[in-house]
Design a protein around this motif. Structure first.
Motif: not given
Length: 458
Positions: A190-196, A220-225
């Motif tokens: 339900q998200t993607v891990n772009v790297g710390r 992991c990051v959230e979607a754009q609003s």
């Protein structure tokens, strides 16, 4: 002397020389005719043989596998040769592979019964042919957008790893580092891990404002609003990101307060509980190194719910030249992603899922809580429709930008999801319905072969 006198003289000749002469002339004429007929048959035989071994070699060379090549080569060659034509037979078929595993050389011979030339004692006509086929992978940037959600747990993730490795083996062969081939992996839940390491992509102060307890941001990051930004390849300098953070809640209880009002954190915070709950493994940036891809596939694990669209948009961002210089690693070394118009280079994405998009009240995702209405609604069904619409928009944008899109529906995810993925693919032939493990293996194999550029070099 006139013609009539000559004929009369031959009639009256009593020394017996005329009949042998006529016989010889007749044999010559018959032989010449027979040679012409059989020469034409020989040309047909040779062209048929050449065409057949070319077809056989082309059908085989996509994967130069010594264990299966002989069976495949003979199957396709014989099918194209047509044994019954002019009574021809395929007498021999041999092949060799070059030391670099790129070039297949096929030699064959065939024969057929002679026609009128049998009068001259020639019983068969025969020919030989050679085909040299070079397996060359054109320049390629490939993003594997792979479902790592909870429904893939157990045999599902195992099957995916095996099938994806089949594709990798086709593209890389035995080469540890491929020439002009760059593969990346985007696992999604339900998200993607772009790297710390990419804290510079985040909105200023957003990371420090959150309570991470005894752990750290997982990457992991959230979607754009804004929905338009959520289906875009805009770089984070223009659209900064927000870290994914599943707060302490009834279904993710990782903070308690003692009698003195002090916070007590769960001893183990990981992708099963805590602020990084359901955060999948980190993406693997485009790389020419096979070992890195194999290792990344091995590390995949199944967690969380399904946002296929979110995986897809990050697959695009892995390929978009707007992100050149941002990802780091081999992508910085090789100045990736390259421009869409780079000669002899292609960009492709493989999007695979085993389930429909989901958005439920009790699950936090890249879109926050359902009640937050970040998808424009607090209704679960309507939210899923919005996720589906965003996947369609992402796929359309990718294809319009020049990315070749392949899609795979694994384990019968439902008709609506299958139709969604079929529409997402660049063409119908690039959509694969894979209800079983064997079908999934076949799908990745076909995609690998499709991505292999073949040419006849001789």
């Amino acid at each position: 002397m006139g013609l009539r006198s000559t004929i009369t003289r031959f009639r009256r000749d009593r020394d017996g020389a005329v009949l042998p002469f006529v016989g010889i002339v007749s044999l010559v004429l018959i032989g010449a005719t027979g040679f012409g007929i059989d020469a034409a048959r020989l040309m047909l035989l040779h062209s048929t043989l050449q065409r057949s071994i070319d077809a056989g070699a082309l059908s085989t060379v996509a994967r130069l596998d010594n264990a299966t090549i002989d069976v495949q080569l003979r199957k396709f060659t014989i099918a194209n040769f047509g044994d019954g034509q002019i009574g021809a037979t395929l007498d021999s078929l041999t092949w060799t592979i070059s030391s670099d595993n790129k070039t297949l050389t096929v030699n064959a011979s065939a024969s057929a019964p002679a026609s009128l030339m049998k009068i001259l004692g020639i019983q068969t006509i025969s020919t030989s042919a050679e085909s040299v086929i070079e397996r060359s992978t054109s320049g390629l940037e490939l993003a594997l957008v792979l479902d790592n959600t909870g429904s893939m747990a157990g045999s599902g993730i195992t099957s995916l790893k095996s099938a994806a490795n089949t594709l990798v083996d086709i593209l890389y062969g035995d080469k540890p580092i491929a020439e002009d081939l760059y593969v990346g992996i985007v696992p999604f839940s339900q998200t993607v891990n772009v790297g710390r390491e990419h804290t510079d992509w985040l909105k200023a102060g957003s990371l420090a404002a959150l309570d991470w307890g005894t752990t750290l941001w997982g990457g992991c990051v959230e979607a754009q609003s804004a929905s338009a930004d959520d289906v875009s390849d805009a770089a984070p300098s223009a659209k900064p990101l927000v870290p994914y953070y599943w707060e302490d809640s009834a279904n993710n209880d990782w903070i308690s307060v003692n009698s003195k009002g002090k916070k007590i954190y769960d001893a183990t915070l990981n992708d099963s509980n805590g602020p990084n709950k359901n955060c999948p493994v980190e993406v693997t940036r485009l790389t020419p190194e096979k070992a890195k891809i194999v290792s990344a596939l091995s590390a995949m694990k199944a967690v969380g719910n399904t946002h296929v669209n979110f995986g897809a948009v990050w697959g695009w961002r892995m390929l978009s030249p707007k992100w050149r210089g941002l990802w780091g690693g081999d992508m910085t070394t090789y100045k990736l992603p390259l421009d869409y118009s780079t000669p002899h280079m292609s960009k492709a994405a493989v999007i695979m899922t085993d389930g429909a998009n989901t958005m439920s009240e009790e699950v936090y995702s890249a879109y926050g809580w359902l009640a937050d209405k970040n998808l424009g609604t607090s209704n679960s069904s309507a939210a899923v429709t919005e996720l589906n619409n965003r996947l369609t928009k992402v796929c359309t944008a990718m294809k319009n930008a020049g990315v070749i899109v392949y899609t795979i529906a694994f384990n019968n995810p439902g008709t609506s999801t299958q139709n969604l993925l079929r529409g997402c693919a660049s063409q119908n032939a690039f959509y694969f319905n894979s209800p079983t493990t064997a079908a999934l293996q076949s799908a990745f194999k076909e995609i690998g072969n499709s991505l292999s550029n073949l040419r006849v070099s001789k």
